[in-house]
Design a protein around this motif. Structure first.
Motif, short mmCIF file in Angstrom:
data_model
loop_
_atom_site.label_atom_id
_atom_site.label_comp_id
_atom_site.label_asym_id
_atom_site.label_seq_id
_atom_site.Cartn_x
_atom_site.Cartn_y
_atom_site.Cartn_z
N THR A 1 0.86 -1.17 0.00
CA THR A 1 0.00 0.00 0.00
C THR A 1 0.90 1.23 0.00
OG1 THR A 1 -0.11 0.20 2.41
CG2 THR A 1 -1.68 -1.31 1.36
N GLU A 2 0.34 2.37 0.26
CA GLU A 2 1.12 3.61 0.21
C GLU A 2 2.29 3.57 1.19
OE1 GLU A 2 0.21 8.39 -0.11
OE2 GLU A 2 -1.24 7.08 0.86
N HIS A 3 2.05 3.02 2.38
CA HIS A 3 3.11 3.03 3.40
C HIS A 3 3.38 1.67 4.00
CE1 HIS A 3 1.31 7.19 3.62
NE2 HIS A 3 2.59 7.49 3.44
N THR A 4 2.67 0.63 3.61
CA THR A 4 2.78 -0.65 4.30
C THR A 4 3.02 -1.80 3.33
OG1 THR A 4 0.41 -1.19 4.22
CG2 THR A 4 1.15 0.19 6.02
N THR A 5 3.47 -2.92 3.91
CA THR A 5 3.70 -4.16 3.17
C THR A 5 2.94 -5.29 3.86
OG1 THR A 5 5.90 -3.48 2.46
CG2 THR A 5 5.42 -5.83 2.39
N TYR A 6 2.35 -6.15 3.05
CA TYR A 6 1.64 -7.33 3.52
C TYR A 6 2.25 -8.52 2.77
CZ TYR A 6 -2.52 -9.96 5.11
OH TYR A 6 -3.39 -10.84 5.72
N ALA A 7 2.85 -9.45 3.52
CA ALA A 7 3.59 -10.56 2.90
C ALA A 7 2.93 -11.89 3.23
CB ALA A 7 5.03 -10.57 3.40
N VAL A 8 2.72 -12.72 2.18
CA VAL A 8 2.04 -14.01 2.31
C VAL A 8 2.91 -15.08 1.67
CG1 VAL A 8 -0.05 -15.31 1.76
CG2 VAL A 8 -0.19 -12.85 2.16
N ALA A 9 2.99 -16.25 2.33
CA ALA A 9 3.78 -17.35 1.79
C ALA A 9 3.04 -18.66 1.99
CB ALA A 9 5.14 -17.42 2.48
N PRO B 1 5.11 -1.52 8.26
CA PRO B 1 5.70 -0.53 7.35
C PRO B 1 6.58 -1.19 6.30
CG PRO B 1 6.79 -0.50 9.48
CD PRO B 1 5.60 -1.38 9.64
N HIS B 2 6.81 -0.49 5.20
CA HIS B 2 7.71 -1.01 4.17
C HIS B 2 9.03 -1.44 4.79
CE1 HIS B 2 5.50 1.55 0.90
NE2 HIS B 2 4.86 0.42 1.17
N GLY B 3 9.47 -2.62 4.43
CA GLY B 3 10.69 -3.18 4.99
C GLY B 3 10.44 -4.19 6.09
N ALA B 4 9.21 -4.23 6.63
CA ALA B 4 8.91 -5.17 7.71
C ALA B 4 9.01 -6.61 7.24
CB ALA B 4 7.51 -4.90 8.27
N GLU B 5 9.00 -6.83 5.92
CA GLU B 5 9.07 -8.19 5.40
C GLU B 5 10.49 -8.76 5.40
OE1 GLU B 5 9.67 -5.42 1.87
OE2 GLU B 5 8.58 -5.44 3.77
N THR B 6 11.47 -7.92 5.66
CA THR B 6 12.86 -8.37 5.64
C THR B 6 13.26 -8.87 7.03
OG1 THR B 6 13.40 -6.75 3.94
CG2 THR B 6 15.24 -7.70 5.16
N GLY B 7 13.51 -10.17 7.13
CA GLY B 7 13.86 -10.78 8.41
C GLY B 7 12.91 -11.93 8.72
N ALA C 1 -1.96 -16.08 -8.99
CA ALA C 1 -1.87 -15.04 -10.02
C ALA C 1 -1.67 -13.71 -9.31
CB ALA C 1 -3.13 -15.00 -10.88
N GLN C 2 -0.65 -12.95 -9.74
CA GLN C 2 -0.37 -11.68 -9.10
C GLN C 2 -0.14 -10.62 -10.14
OE1 GLN C 2 2.95 -11.64 -6.32
NE2 GLN C 2 2.11 -9.85 -5.27
N ASP C 3 -0.71 -9.44 -9.91
CA ASP C 3 -0.53 -8.29 -10.79
C ASP C 3 0.29 -7.26 -10.02
OD1 ASP C 3 -0.62 -6.26 -12.58
OD2 ASP C 3 -2.77 -5.93 -12.49
N GLY C 4 1.60 -7.26 -10.24
CA GLY C 4 2.48 -6.36 -9.52
C GLY C 4 2.38 -6.58 -8.02
N ASP C 5 2.35 -5.49 -7.27
CA ASP C 5 2.20 -5.62 -5.83
C ASP C 5 0.83 -5.10 -5.37
OD1 ASP C 5 2.53 -2.92 -6.24
OD2 ASP C 5 4.41 -2.76 -5.13
N ARG C 6 -0.16 -5.11 -6.30
CA ARG C 6 -1.48 -4.58 -5.99
C ARG C 6 -2.53 -5.66 -5.79
NH1 ARG C 6 -1.00 0.29 -3.80
NH2 ARG C 6 0.15 1.74 -5.14
N THR C 7 -2.47 -6.75 -6.54
CA THR C 7 -3.49 -7.79 -6.41
C THR C 7 -2.83 -9.15 -6.35
OG1 THR C 7 -3.84 -8.14 -8.79
CG2 THR C 7 -5.15 -6.40 -7.72
N LEU C 8 -3.52 -10.08 -5.70
CA LEU C 8 -3.03 -11.45 -5.57
C LEU C 8 -4.23 -12.37 -5.49
CD1 LEU C 8 -0.74 -13.55 -4.99
CD2 LEU C 8 -1.03 -12.98 -2.55
N ARG C 9 -4.09 -13.53 -6.15
CA ARG C 9 -5.14 -14.56 -6.11
C ARG C 9 -4.46 -15.91 -5.88
NH1 ARG C 9 -7.88 -17.89 -10.10
NH2 ARG C 9 -10.11 -18.15 -9.60
N LEU C 10 -4.84 -16.57 -4.78
CA LEU C 10 -4.31 -17.89 -4.44
C LEU C 10 -5.46 -18.89 -4.49
CD1 LEU C 10 -2.16 -16.94 -1.31
CD2 LEU C 10 -1.44 -17.03 -3.71
#
Length: 699
Positions: A10-18, A33-39, A94-103
């Protein structure tokens, strides 16, 4: 677990799924926040699985009963007569950039696929989540639970829950609960979100302070019918929130080849506490409003509290003339304008103007109102029907009913089955006729009773009817029609006050009515809670006579105006009884509101203190501009420090540039940003001076 999770930004945040569990489910690995996915993931509880399964301990994004048998599943499905359970496998993404995701996950044995959808909303810090369930076999499935999503909250020491509670006339009271272990649930089975709970929740780590630079997570369900929102503080320390529909029938049938799409769950994050989270929701709701944000919300006068059901053209025009002189821009005739409506026992459903009330014709009456320089609006309750109405005589089968059982009257009325297409067509035709035949530019849509005997005889097996979803679909179809066929009409949403306020309604209306309670101090608390979840441009608020019918504590006219100016200003008092000096004071407040309403409706909001404090307020920062608007109230006693000479009450502002110079446009007094943040804006409250509107201009 894969090394490369899917990322949504999003504008200021990251959401990471695995993927996890050998590809049997998806997990949240980071949200912040951006970068929270590292680690390493702060949500990995994989080693804490004694006496439960790894799936039960996992921060799963969406997982069925079968894989997760103990700690709460998001999907419970079965073939009729067989055991419940889904054991699926991952089949694609299926993913379109970092805006949409379908699992996509599938259970070929059961005949079910589930597509988990994610969408990051541009310009906001909101991620939308929903699920599509498709029956791929040749046997229908029974869905007992089908939540929209599950949200895992990265906390370490339990959760602080903030939610909005109440009852009719006491909606949106901010409530907090510390949940260290166990389950907390909110729900409504009233066919609307209801007065008791809003489908909204904020979650913070108990190890963090409640305000300030505190990571805060929020969810809000976009659904106008029955719902639940469940929070589990699970064994091992995980906190997981599930939200979704609650089917009226207890379960729904998914036919072969059919797809069920769940409501969207909006997920939000702010690093700046509840106040910061409120601003995230406000930005999102401005996106929902779209181009209608460019239309000013007009100052409204509503005649209900002045005349009740006693509607006639002469009295209404007297009120309209006074309202216009004070600066009102819109005149709304409330209940009582149609035949058989001398009281609440008749008329609902017969939506034509009462000829005796408008002897020169309804259009002539509207023309007289418009000649005063105001737009014209009407109150309607299109889902309701009176047993004594002509509509009920013609179509008794249109109401919810159960054969052989008595019907319960609530407010002397029954409820139309809006899930029926013929009922929807009747409502659409009614609106098209009213708005096409008459110069009406405002509709207040009310809904004053929940469904009771909710049945549809002859509609087929109960689990195939899905009456709650059908009613919601009918309601949204009508609103969508109003938006496209009558785009010039401003639509206000109301359900006995604030019983139907959520994102599906807010996306299709212009304003909503948070409560029937307009008593000044009660209303201040209601609006304080409301603004945690919803934006000021959606909040209709009236100045009414004081003392009010709900709370007799008197407050000044200025208090009532500043209260209502915190959102969309309206007046509902019997202004015929106001002396000239009161009308002149009201005209002054209305003129001041018109000067700053663009800042109130478009600005960044900061909630300053609470109504429980002796002084509280709201700060609105003009986007990209130089103005800061502050609405402030005194709610406490007038003894002690505020009356000591030289010791006014002070309200600390937030987020200002410390070295900037801010000038009060009324008094000419200048302050530094550091002074306003550290020492605060002074208010010398007295018995008669209990509220103020301050406009600061940055120089």
């Amino acid at each position: 677990m894969p090394d490369d999770p899917w990322l949504l930004r999003t504008e200021h945040t990251t959401y990471a799924v695995a993927l996890a569990g050998d590809g049997r489910w998806a997990e949240l690995t980071a949200w912040g926040p951006h970068g929270a996915e590292t680690g390493p993931s702060p949500l990995d509880w994989s080693r804490r699985t004694h006496f439960i399964t790894p799936a039960d301990a996992a921060p799963a994004e969406y997982i069925p009963y079968g894989l997760r048998p103990f700690t709460g599943a998001d999907l419970v499905a079965q073939r009729p007569g067989e055991e419940r359970g889904v054991w699926w496998r991952f089949t694609g993404a299926a993913q379109d950039g970092d805006r949409t995701l379908r699992l996509v996950f599938a259970d070929d044995t059961l005949g079910l696929t589930a597509a988990l959808h994610y969408e990051a909303v541009p310009g906001t810090d909101v991620i939308l989540r929903w699920t599509e369930l498709t029956c791929t076999g040749d046997t229908a499935l029974r869905l007992e639970r089908f939540d929209s999503a599950a949200v895992n909250i990265p906390v370490s020491g339990g959760a602080r829950l903030t939610y909005l509670t109440g009852q009719w006339s006491q909606e949106f009271r901010r409530t907090q609960l510390d949940l260290t272990r166990g389950r907390f649930e909110m729900a409504s089975t009233q066919g609307v979100p209801g007065h008791a709970y809003a489908p909204w929740l904020a979650v913070q780590d108990l190890a963090s302070p409640a305000e300030g630079a505190t990571p805060t997570y929020g969810v809000a369900l976009e659904w106008s019918g029955n719902w639940h929102l469940t929070t589990d503080a699970e064994p091992g320390g995980a906190v997981r929130v599930r939200a979704g529909r609650v089917p009226h029938e207890g379960a729904v049938r998914l036919a072969p080849g059919a797809t069920l799409t769940t409501p969207r769950l909006a997920c939000a994050f702010s690093p700046d506490g509840l106040d910061g989270l409120a601003r995230v929701w406000h930005r999102y709701e401005r996106v929902l409003t779209g181009e209608r944000m460019d239309r000013p919300r007009k100052v409204l006068y509503n005649s209900w509290e002045a005349t009740g059901f006693d509607v006639d053209a002469a009295t209404q025009l007297e009120l309209a003339g006074i309202a216009a002189e004070m600066g009102a821009e819109l005149f709304v005739v409330d209940d009582g304008w149609f035949p058989g409506r001398d009281d609440d026992t008749g008329g609902l459903g017969d939506w034509t103007p009462e000829p005796a009330s408008f002897p020169d014709g309804f259009d002539h009456f509207i023309g007289e109102v418009r000649a005063l320089g105001m737009d014209f609006g009407l109150w309607v309750e299109p889902e309701a029907i009176s047993p004594r109405s002509a509509l009920y005589a013609a179509h008794p089968e249109w109401v919810y009913r159960i054969d052989g059982r008595p019907a319960t009257l609530v407010r002397n009325q029954l409820l139309l089955d809006l899930g029926r297409e013929d009922v929807q067509d009747f409502v659409l035709a009614t609106f098209d006729r009213l708005l096409g035949d008459h110069d009406i530019s405002y509709l207040k849509w009310d809904m004053n009773r929940p469904p009771t005997e909710r049945g549809r005889p002859g509609g087929g097996p109960v689990e195939e009817q899905d009456l709650d979803a059908a009613h919601v679909a009918g309601y949204l179809r009508v609103l969508d029609h109003l938006r496209t066929r009558h785009p010039h009409v401003t639509v206000e949403g109301c359900a006995g006050g604030g019983a139907r306020i959520e994102h599906a309604t807010l996306a299709r209306t212009d304003v909503v009515w948070p409560s029937d309670n307009t008593a000044p101090l009660d209303r201040l608390a209601i609006q304080y809670g409301y603004l945690h979840a919803h934006a000021p441009h959606t909040m209709s608020s009236w100045v009414t006579d004081s003392p009010g019918v709900f709370d007799p504590r008197p407050r000044s006219l200025g208090f009532r105006f500043v209260n209502s100016m915190a959102g969309v200003l309206g007046i509902g008092a019997d202004i015929r009884t106001w002396p000239p000096e009161r009308r002149a004071e009201a005209a002054g407040w209305i003129a001041r509101y018109k000067e700053i309403r663009d800042v109130v409706h478009h600005g960044e909001v900061r909630l300053l203190n609470t109504p429980a404090d002796a002084t509280c307020g709201i700060q609105y920062d003009e986007p990209g501009g130089a103005r800061v608007v502050v609405t402030a109230w005194n709610t406490g006693r007038l003894d002690g420090a505020p009356l000591v000479p030289g010791r006014p009450a002070r309200l600390r502002l937030r987020g200002l540039e410390p070295t900037a110079r801010y000038v009060d446009t009324a008094s000419g007094v200048a302050y530094s940003g550091a002074h306003l943040v550290h020492s605060g804006l002074p208010f010398a409250w007295t018995e008669r001076y209990d509220a103020e509107l301050v406009v600061l201009t940055e120089e």
